[in-house]
Design an enzyme around this catalytic site. Structure first.
Site, PDB file in Angstrom:
ATOM      1  N   ASP A 102       0.813  -1.214   0.000  1.00  0.00           N
ATOM      2  CA  ASP A 102       0.000   0.000   0.000  1.00  0.00           C
ATOM      3  C   ASP A 102       0.848   1.266   0.000  1.00  0.00           C
ATOM      4  O   ASP A 102       0.468   2.280  -0.581  1.00  0.00           O
ATOM      5  CB  ASP A 102      -0.932   0.005   1.215  1.00  0.00           C
ATOM      6  CG  ASP A 102      -2.091  -0.967   1.053  1.00  0.00           C
ATOM      7  OD1 ASP A 102      -2.322  -1.434  -0.076  1.00  0.00           O
ATOM      8  OD2 ASP A 102      -2.756  -1.261   2.062  1.00  0.00           O
TER       9      ASP A 102
ATOM     10  N   LYS B 289      -8.656   4.321  11.521  1.00  0.00           N
ATOM     11  CA  LYS B 289      -9.209   3.184  12.266  1.00  0.00           C
ATOM     12  C   LYS B 289      -8.419   2.931  13.551  1.00  0.00           C
ATOM     13  O   LYS B 289      -8.994   2.588  14.589  1.00  0.00           O
ATOM     14  CB  LYS B 289      -9.217   1.929  11.399  1.00  0.00           C
ATOM     15  CG  LYS B 289      -9.842   0.712  12.069  1.00  0.00           C
ATOM     16  CD  LYS B 289      -9.869  -0.474  11.127  1.00  0.00           C
ATOM     17  CE  LYS B 289     -10.492  -1.692  11.796  1.00  0.00           C
ATOM     18  NZ  LYS B 289      -9.708  -2.146  12.975  1.00  0.00           N
TER      19      LYS B 289
ATOM     20  N   ALA C  53      -6.292  11.427  20.864  1.00  0.00           N
ATOM     21  CA  ALA C  53      -6.063  11.585  22.306  1.00  0.00           C
ATOM     22  C   ALA C  53      -6.480  12.968  22.802  1.00  0.00           C
ATOM     23  O   ALA C  53      -5.667  13.733  23.321  1.00  0.00           O
ATOM     24  CB  ALA C  53      -4.599  11.304  22.651  1.00  0.00           C
TER      25      ALA C  53
END
Length: 269
Positions: free
Chosen positions: A48, A168, A188
């Site tokens: 990828d 994800k 976060a």
């Protein structure tokens, strides 16, 4: 057999180099032309990351090129062909030249305080904003309206195809690439009396836009896919669903949900 103009982009592994050499011979023998400057189809050989590199090499030619991936290592999310299927690949290319599927892209504009010209990029997966060693503070605007004051490690904006990548891993949802939208996901976030965020990813449609306005700082780091862009004195980063799309040669393009299942769940038998 038809004649195609083909560019090859490969990583530097021994297997990918060998596959590129073999594929070059097969393409040439079947009457196709290797053209790295003005191809009609771009074949990435590797994984990828190689496909992302190929996309950015030819992102200025999206109207004329289609992409296709051959993976030479682990199963790639963007790569439909294996290194031992090259003869079948070339045969399919020559006889089915018009089939393709289009996926949305992300338009990224970096704006500066000092009057410098805006910088414009296209992302296939995502763009993130962080600071090097400190908590990042930002105001998030949706369609010019303040949505939230953010404080945390950073923010990510992803495409539907990029929703299965970094997005994800930080808790974002998986979006089907037929949905023309982008996804904003917090990295976060810190929530207290001053800074309150929605606390989950949000999906923004193609006619809306996102602007991340930043306080004055010299150490913001903006990423576009695998590229890191160290930026001084960024005023804001503007995102929208790009008018351009990436086209993949879809001769046997794997169904998206099947691809997700095989990548993250595996064999259910």
């Amino acid at each position: 057999m038809g004649c195609l103009r083909v560019a090859l982009v490969h990583n530097q592994s021994a297997k990918s180099i060998a596959v590129a050499s073999q594929l070059t011979k097969l393409l040439s023998t079947s009457g196709n032309i290797i053209d790295q400057e003005n191809p009609g189809i771009v074949i990435s050989i590797g994984g990828d990351g190689t496909l992302l590199s190929a996309f950015h090499l030819y992102s200025h030619k999206l109207e004329q090129v289609r992409f296709l991936g051959v993976h030479t290592g682990h199963l790639g999310f963007y790569t439909d062909w294996r290194d031992y299927e090259l003869e079948e690949l070339v045969e399919t290319l020559c006889h089915n030249q018009e089939e393709n599927v289009s996926y949305p892209l992300l338009d990224v504009v970096i704006r500066y305080r000092d009057g410098r010209t805006d910088k414009h990029f296209l992302a296939l997966n995502e763009s993130t904003i962080k600071r090097e060693h400190r908590t990042m503070v930002a105001d998030v605007y949706l369609k010019d309206e303040l949505f939230e004051h953010f404080r945390g490690d950073g923010l990510s904006v992803s495409t539907p195809t990029g929703s299965t990548a970094y997005n994800k891993s930080i808790g974002g949802a998986v979006l089907h690439p037929s949905i023309e939208a982008m996804q904003l996901t917090e990295i976060a976030s810190l929530n207290n009396r001053v800074f309150r965020t929605v606390g989950s990813s949000i999906v923004v449609p193609k006619d809306d836009w996102i602007e991340i306005r930043l306080p004055k700082s010299m150490d913001h780091l903006v990423t576009v896919d695998q590229f890191s862009i160290q930026q001084a004195d960024v005023a804001s980063v503007y995102y929208r669903v790009a008018p351009e799309k990436i086209r993949f040669a879809s001769y046997r393009h794997m169904d998206f949900w099947r691809r997700v299942r095989e990548a993250f769940i595996g064999d259910l038998s």
